[in-house]
Design a protein around this motif. Structure first.
Motif, PDB file in Angstrom:
ATOM      1  N   LEU A  23       0.805  -1.221   0.000  1.00 34.00           N
ATOM      2  CA  LEU A  23       0.000   0.000   0.000  1.00 34.00           C
ATOM      3  C   LEU A  23       0.842   1.278   0.000  1.00 34.00           C
ATOM      4  O   LEU A  23       0.294   2.372  -0.107  1.00 34.00           O
ATOM      5  CB  LEU A  23      -0.930   0.004   1.217  1.00 34.00           C
ATOM      6  N   ALA A  24       2.150   1.148   0.116  1.00 31.88           N
ATOM      7  CA  ALA A  24       2.999   2.328   0.260  1.00 31.88           C
ATOM      8  C   ALA A  24       3.389   2.966  -1.068  1.00 31.88           C
ATOM      9  O   ALA A  24       4.078   3.987  -1.080  1.00 31.88           O
ATOM     10  CB  ALA A  24       4.258   1.962   1.038  1.00 31.88           C
ATOM     11  N   SER A  25       2.958   2.368  -2.172  1.00 29.83           N
ATOM     12  CA  SER A  25       3.331   2.936  -3.472  1.00 29.83           C
ATOM     13  C   SER A  25       2.157   2.833  -4.438  1.00 29.83           C
ATOM     14  O   SER A  25       1.282   1.980  -4.291  1.00 29.83           O
ATOM     15  CB  SER A  25       4.550   2.198  -4.053  1.00 29.83           C
ATOM     16  N   TYR A  26       2.150   3.712  -5.449  1.00 26.09           N
ATOM     17  CA  TYR A  26       1.104   3.690  -6.457  1.00 26.09           C
ATOM     18  C   TYR A  26       1.278   2.464  -7.360  1.00 26.09           C
ATOM     19  O   TYR A  26       2.388   2.196  -7.832  1.00 26.09           O
ATOM     20  CB  TYR A  26       1.158   4.950  -7.333  1.00 26.09           C
ATOM     21  N   PRO A  27       0.225   1.748  -7.641  1.00 28.58           N
ATOM     22  CA  PRO A  27       0.341   0.614  -8.565  1.00 28.58           C
ATOM     23  C   PRO A  27       0.337   1.102 -10.012  1.00 28.58           C
ATOM     24  O   PRO A  27      -0.203   2.165 -10.325  1.00 28.58           O
ATOM     25  CB  PRO A  27      -0.926  -0.200  -8.270  1.00 28.58           C
ATOM     26  N   ALA A  28       0.941   0.318 -10.872  1.00 28.36           N
ATOM     27  CA  ALA A  28       0.944   0.651 -12.300  1.00 28.36           C
ATOM     28  C   ALA A  28      -0.389   0.253 -12.929  1.00 28.36           C
ATOM     29  O   ALA A  28      -0.949  -0.799 -12.602  1.00 28.36           O
ATOM     30  CB  ALA A  28       2.084  -0.084 -13.002  1.00 28.36           C
ATOM     31  N   THR A  29      -0.898   1.062 -13.811  1.00 34.65           N
ATOM     32  CA  THR A  29      -2.168   0.763 -14.479  1.00 34.65           C
ATOM     33  C   THR A  29      -2.071  -0.548 -15.256  1.00 34.65           C
ATOM     34  O   THR A  29      -3.040  -1.313 -15.324  1.00 34.65           O
ATOM     35  CB  THR A  29      -2.567   1.899 -15.433  1.00 34.65           C
ATOM     36  N   TYR A  75      -6.317   4.798 -22.186  1.00 33.18           N
ATOM     37  CA  TYR A  75      -7.556   5.327 -21.595  1.00 33.18           C
ATOM     38  C   TYR A  75      -7.548   5.118 -20.083  1.00 33.18           C
ATOM     39  O   TYR A  75      -7.857   6.029 -19.300  1.00 33.18           O
ATOM     40  CB  TYR A  75      -8.771   4.644 -22.220  1.00 33.18           C
ATOM     41  N   ARG A  76      -7.207   3.921 -19.650  1.00 37.45           N
ATOM     42  CA  ARG A  76      -7.278   3.571 -18.240  1.00 37.45           C
ATOM     43  C   ARG A  76      -6.234   4.331 -17.413  1.00 37.45           C
ATOM     44  O   ARG A  76      -6.458   4.613 -16.231  1.00 37.45           O
ATOM     45  CB  ARG A  76      -7.100   2.061 -18.069  1.00 37.45           C
ATOM     46  N   THR A  77      -5.117   4.675 -18.023  1.00 36.76           N
ATOM     47  CA  THR A  77      -4.105   5.455 -17.326  1.00 36.76           C
ATOM     48  C   THR A  77      -4.669   6.811 -16.921  1.00 36.76           C
ATOM     49  O   THR A  77      -4.461   7.282 -15.793  1.00 36.76           O
ATOM     50  CB  THR A  77      -2.862   5.644 -18.212  1.00 36.76           C
ATOM     51  N   TYR A  78      -5.421   7.433 -17.799  1.00 39.93           N
ATOM     52  CA  TYR A  78      -6.039   8.724 -17.491  1.00 39.93           C
ATOM     53  C   TYR A  78      -7.268   8.564 -16.598  1.00 39.93           C
ATOM     54  O   TYR A  78      -7.593   9.454 -15.809  1.00 39.93           O
ATOM     55  CB  TYR A  78      -6.412   9.458 -18.785  1.00 39.93           C
ATOM     56  N   HIS A  79      -7.925   7.447 -16.717  1.00 37.56           N
ATOM     57  CA  HIS A  79      -9.148   7.213 -15.950  1.00 37.56           C
ATOM     58  C   HIS A  79      -8.845   6.850 -14.501  1.00 37.56           C
ATOM     59  O   HIS A  79      -9.721   6.924 -13.645  1.00 37.56           O
ATOM     60  CB  HIS A  79      -9.947   6.072 -16.613  1.00 37.56           C
ATOM     61  N   GLY A  80      -7.599   6.470 -14.200  1.00 38.52           N
ATOM     62  CA  GLY A  80      -7.237   6.115 -12.832  1.00 38.52           C
ATOM     63  C   GLY A  80      -7.739   4.743 -12.438  1.00 38.52           C
ATOM     64  O   GLY A  80      -8.361   4.577 -11.387  1.00 38.52           O
ATOM     65  N   SER A  81      -7.448   3.742 -13.272  1.00 37.48           N
ATOM     66  CA  SER A  81      -8.015   2.404 -13.073  1.00 37.48           C
ATOM     67  C   SER A  81      -6.977   1.362 -12.672  1.00 37.48           C
ATOM     68  O   SER A  81      -7.097   0.201 -13.010  1.00 37.48           O
ATOM     69  CB  SER A  81      -8.725   1.956 -14.356  1.00 37.48           C
ATOM     70  N   ALA A  82      -5.959   1.770 -11.952  1.00 37.74           N
ATOM     71  CA  ALA A  82      -4.922   0.816 -11.549  1.00 37.74           C
ATOM     72  C   ALA A  82      -5.430  -0.097 -10.435  1.00 37.74           C
ATOM     73  O   ALA A  82      -6.151   0.327  -9.538  1.00 37.74           O
ATOM     74  CB  ALA A  82      -3.674   1.561 -11.090  1.00 37.74           C
ATOM     75  N   MET A  83      -5.038  -1.367 -10.501  1.00 34.66           N
ATOM     76  CA  MET A  83      -5.396  -2.338  -9.472  1.00 34.66           C
ATOM     77  C   MET A  83      -4.331  -2.330  -8.375  1.00 34.66           C
ATOM     78  O   MET A  83      -3.142  -2.401  -8.670  1.00 34.66           O
ATOM     79  CB  MET A  83      -5.490  -3.738 -10.088  1.00 34.66           C
ATOM     80  N   SER A  84      -4.756  -2.220  -7.118  1.00 35.29           N
ATOM     81  CA  SER A  84      -3.800  -2.166  -6.016  1.00 35.29           C
ATOM     82  C   SER A  84      -2.956  -3.437  -5.971  1.00 35.29           C
ATOM     83  O   SER A  84      -3.398  -4.509  -6.388  1.00 35.29           O
ATOM     84  CB  SER A  84      -4.522  -1.975  -4.685  1.00 35.29           C
TER      85      SER A  84
END
Length: 400
Positions: free
Chosen positions: A58-64, A268-277
């Motif tokens: 949880l300490a880092s942003y996941p990649a889309t 599209y998903r990169t801009y939509h903010g759809s990365a899975m944790s």
């Protein structure tokens, strides 16, 4: 406000809630719901353990695009399940459940500036197809299912003028609500039409692992390989862990197919903010890599249906589906004249059992609502509860 929002229809469960707001169910019976297709079987321990182990992510942003290990586990499952090979890094993409991806895909592939932009979908249907079409600026075109053909969508009934303006078609196999599986001949027909007119095929396969025959349901990518279409041009298959592994709350699935579409979908998903944790990815890998819990889950549904079917066959025109955990039951004419809404309301009031009227899952086309006169029963609870509901339904039909 986006004016397209005004075109959206209320969700079937919202409509059912409005219809039942003044009903007081018989308090002599414990409430049982067969309305919502939400798995109730226990989540496998191996997935729960992996979820807990993944808390450190949880300490880092996941990649889309997801971790390589996640994409490779999805690709590996496709190989084991369908005997096909995909490139995990270009032809597979993790998504936050198939519902989210079904909607987002339309926003990616539809060009609303082209006159008459159309999205074809089966009727009855999963309402996300319609909403995705409308909010992408396209018009939905509904293809009625045919009871005489195991509720298969009659693709041949679609005029050539409609195919000519179609940009996307939603296929649901195994189907919701009918449980029908599309055969290879129909896939061949759709692939030929896609090649001719250039539309994208979205194959919704989230019920593929709950089936009642020895032979598993044919998948879209599998059909393409069998027909020599190994590049999966204009084809995207969507699947999920929700039904397969009893984890609807994880919202985890993946899409696979045409690498060019996957590339644009990732953008599209990169801009939509759809990365899975990363914690969900870790639990998902555990789910996709294990098959025994899926076999056990399928056996549980088979035992459940084997007990429930003889009871419901006394009350309805109903047959064991090809796959899925739904029954698409025809109401006898003596029961409210076959009116599915009246039947559902009466059943709730007298026996405290909730079912979903079939007409709420479909749209009227040429004066025909293909869901009318039927109800969808989601046999998702434990066998004792489903069996109790079946006996109540049978008693209600006999009382009419």
């Amino acid at each position: 406000m986006n004016p397209l929002l005004a075109k959206l229809h209320p969700y079937p469960f919202e409509r059912l809630s409005a219809l039942t707001k003044d009903i007081t169910p018989n308090p002599a019976y414990k409430p049982i719901s067969l309305g919502i297709g939400e798995p109730k079987h226990a989540t496998p321990q191996l997935i729960l353990d992996a979820l807990v182990d993944g808390f450190g992510g949880l300490a880092s942003y996941p990649a889309t695009a997801g971790d390589r290990a996640m994409r490779e586990s999805c690709a590996g499952w496709l190989t084991r399940r369908y005997g096909l090979t995909v490139d995990a890094m270009t032809q597979v993409l993790p998504v936050n459940g198939s519902r989210e991806a079904l909607f987002a895909l339309a926003q990616t592939v539809i060009d609303p500036t082209k006159p008459g932009a159309t999205v074809v979908c089966p009727n009855p249907f999963y309402q996300i197809y319609e909403g995705a079409a409308l909010l992408s600026g396209a018009a939905p075109y509904y293809v009625n299912s045919d009871p005489k053909r195991n509720f298969a969508a009659d693709w041949d009934a679609v005029p050539e003028s409609v195919w000519a303006r179609t940009q996307l078609i939603y296929v649901c196999s195994p189907g919701n609500p009918t449980g029908a599986v599309m055969p290879l001949a129909e896939w061949k027909r759709l692939f030929e039409l896609s090649e001719r007119f250039g539309f994208v095929i979205a194959s919704d396969e989230c019920y593929s692992e709950i089936y009642f025959r020895e032979e598993p349901p044919l998948g879209g990518l599998e059909a393409a390989v069998q027909l020599g279409l190994k590049d999966f041009k204009n084809l995207i298959a969507l699947t999920s862990l929700s039904k397969r592994s009893n984890v609807p709350g994880m919202r985890s699935g993946f899409v696979a197919g045409d690498a060019q579409i996957i590339k644009k979908f990732l953008l599209y998903r990169t801009y939509h903010g759809s990365a899975m944790s990363q914690m969900i990815q870790r639990a998902s890998i555990a789910g996709w890599n294990d098959e025994q819990h899926v076999v056990d889950n399928r056996d549980k549904y088979r035992r459940k249906f084997a007990q429930v079917m003889p009871v419901l066959e006394q009350a309805f025109d109903v047959k064991l589906p090809d796959a899925s955990f739904y029954l698409w039951a025809g109401i006898p004419k003596h029961a409210h004249g076959g009116d599915d809404i009246a039947f559902a309301l009466g059943l709730l009031a007298q026996y405290n059992v909730t079912v979903l009227p079939g007409s709420l899952l479909a749209r009227e086309v040429d004066g025909v609502n293909p869901g009318a006169g039927r109800v969808r029963l989601a046999l998702v609870a434990e066998v004792e509860e489903c069996l109790e509901a079946a006996h109540r339904i049978a008693s209600y039909v006999k009382s009419l």
